[in-house]
Write an enzyme that holds these catalytic residues in place. Structure first.
Site, PDB file in Angstrom:
ATOM      1  N   ASP A   5      37.624  40.195  35.858  1.00 52.33           N
ATOM      2  CA  ASP A   5      37.078  39.667  37.223  1.00 52.33           C
ATOM      3  C   ASP A   5      35.639  39.983  37.429  1.00 52.33           C
ATOM      4  O   ASP A   5      35.526  41.171  37.571  1.00 52.33           O
ATOM      5  CB  ASP A   5      37.983  40.131  38.244  1.00 52.33           C
ATOM      6  CG  ASP A   5      37.492  39.532  39.771  1.00 52.33           C
ATOM      7  OD1 ASP A   5      36.744  38.741  39.845  1.00 52.33           O
ATOM      8  OD2 ASP A   5      37.843  40.356  40.530  1.00 52.33           O
TER       9      ASP A   5
ATOM     10  N   ASP B 137      31.542  34.238  39.288  1.00 60.51           N
ATOM     11  CA  ASP B 137      32.837  34.874  39.396  1.00 60.51           C
ATOM     12  C   ASP B 137      33.987  34.581  38.699  1.00 60.51           C
ATOM     13  O   ASP B 137      34.646  33.366  38.972  1.00 60.51           O
ATOM     14  CB  ASP B 137      33.184  34.886  40.897  1.00 60.51           C
ATOM     15  CG  ASP B 137      34.554  35.521  41.303  1.00 60.51           C
ATOM     16  OD1 ASP B 137      35.220  36.184  40.445  1.00 60.51           O
ATOM     17  OD2 ASP B 137      34.917  35.623  42.468  1.00 60.51           O
TER      18      ASP B 137
END
Length: 472
Positions: free
Chosen positions: A64, A257
């Protein structure tokens, strides 16, 4: 995202160091050993196998780039198949600090500690890392996910409970003495979002692996080091400019992201994109539920609906601020197969959604590219990924350079009220209020010397006491 005459750089300082290490047999980094070290899909995330503690406990960890804590399940959970038991590790050290992290969807609470980790397909050796063991969570671990923790690769400004918690990657850079750069390839383009199998991918720690991209690497500056915040200049649908003020694309930030599954757009931008796609597509009538994500669209399995939809392009500012380049994704990336009904129907979802606080370049776009997070030179690089194909046809493109004469010199708000700034402002206001309150308390408690003598009517009893009510 820089390349091309003056801005196209395949061998900048960060890249050069990574390439040198990759080609040096005697080097300490073997980037080829990290190729295909990820599994997963855009619907449930891409994860890396990691060994934690002594003796090692094997867990799958979600990659992440939109958060900064390294955390793993620390107790049994109905939605995870494995968890880390600190009591079974002789090298685990608890810091006794509670930490809570909230995401756009889901949250968890745990306890900070440290332990050693190794990566079977990562850097050679063991490293001592800050690790949060998750004791409670809400909508974080979901049914069907095959990962048991999260690897936050953003900057320490986002680390909880404070930026003093050294991040996983900062620890690797310091202990393994690797370059401050990593790169990411996710290979799920055109494949079912949540299939029975898993797709591949690569997380390269410390540099760039040449076999994972074709053509040039284009770099765009990181505007601020918290998320990987970049500057979007404009969007095109089917080659037609949306003609929005460029600040709309960056409201209130634009980030890269890997932990977000879709391309998320600010509400005004999302509305304009949906209208443009609906107007440009070859479908005359389309349910509004498809665009909002509440309904799927289904076609006969022999049909490929992608030819009915337009290409979507995102322009980013080049390192040379007078130039830009564009990332283009074909419909194979944003019209995503998700479900088969019976023998005849394949159903798809819309891989774009609206957002109230950011433009997020998530897996919908990232699956088309090899993305380089060059923290040393404060830039994010994009190159075409060879695995971004559907039926043998590339589904992503990078083109440039283009002039930026038609856009503002700065499309990002000069005042960025993100979380760390809000914390500082909150603490400052709380401190000010505390000082004022202390002064008031002292004024009330210190015997008055220069004031008139009290009469019966002047007595301040307990019920009307300012101090009492102020402290309630």
């Amino acid at each position: 995202l820089r390349p091309a005459s003056g801005s196209r750089q395949q061998d900048g300082p960060g890249a050069a160091e990574g390439l040198a290490l990759a080609s040096d047999p005697a080097g300490t980094l073997n980037f080829l050993a990290m190729v295909e070290n990820l599994q997963g899909d855009s619907g449930r995330g891409y994860y890396l196998e990691m060994l934690i503690g002594t003796p090692p406990q094997a867990l799958n960890i979600l990659v992440d780039t939109g958060s900064s804590n390294f955390a793993v399940a620390g107790v049994p959970d109905p939605d995870v198949t494995s968890y880390f038991n600190p009591e079974l590790s002789s090298t685990y050290r608890s810091q006794g600090i509670e930490v809570t992290v909230k995401y756009s969807q889901g949250s968890w609470t745990g306890v900070l500690g440290t332990d050693v980790i190794t990566m079977p397909k990562g850097l050679y050796g063991s490293y001592t890392i800050n690790i949060a063991t998750i004791l409670e969570s809400e909508n974080f671990f979901l049914p069907g996910v095959k990962w048991h923790g999260i690897l936050g690769l953003a900057y320490d400004a986002l680390a909880k409970p404070s930026s003093s918690v050294e991040t996983f990657f900062d620890s690797l850079v310091r202990q393994a003495e690797i370059p401050n750069i990593f790169s990411l390839q996710m290979c799920g383009a055109g494949l079912p979002v949540s299939g029975s199998g898993t797709n591949g991918g690569s997380l390269v720690l410390g540099g760039i692996e040449p076999s994972l991209y074709t053509g040039e690497i284009w770099y765009t500056p990181i505007k601020e080091e918290w998320y990987y915040q970049v500057e979007i200049l404009k969007l095109e649908v089917g080659g037609q400019n949306l003609d929005l003020d460029c600040r709309e694309y960056n409201a209130d930030k634009a980030i890269v992201d890997s932990g977000t599954t879709l391309l998320r757009l600010p509400e005004k931008v999302f509305s304009a994109v949906v209208q443009a796609i609906a107007r440009t597509s070859l479908i005359q009538e389309f349910s509004s539920g498809f665009w909002t994500g509440s309904q799927l669209a289904c076609w006969d399995r022999t049909e490929k609906p992608w030819s009915l939809f337009p290409k979507l392009s995102i322009y980013l500012r080049d390192e040379n601020s007078s130039r830009s380049f564009r990332l283009s994704i074909l419909p194979q990336l944003y019209i995503q197969p998700i479900l088969v009904i019976g023998d005849n129907l394949q159903c798809y979802r819309f891989g774009i959604s609206s957002s109230t606080n950011a433009l997020v370049i998530g897996a919908t776009v990232m699956e088309g590219f090899y993305v380089i997070f060059d923290r040393a030179q404060r830039r994010v690089g994009f190159a075409v990924s060879p695995c971004a194909e559907a039926d043998g046809t590339p589904v992503s493109e990078i083109e440039g350079p283009f002039t930026t004469a038609d856009v503002a010199s700065n499309c990002v708000s000069s005042v960025s009220f993100h979380e760390p700034v809000l914390w500082i402002a909150s603490y400052a206001l709380m401190s000010l209020c505390g000082i004022i309150l202390l002064v008031l308390v002292l004024l009330l408690l210190i015997p008055p010397r220069c004031q008139h003598r009290y009469t019966d009517n002047d007595v301040v009893n307990d019920e009307s006491s300012l101090v009492r009510h102020r402290w309630k």
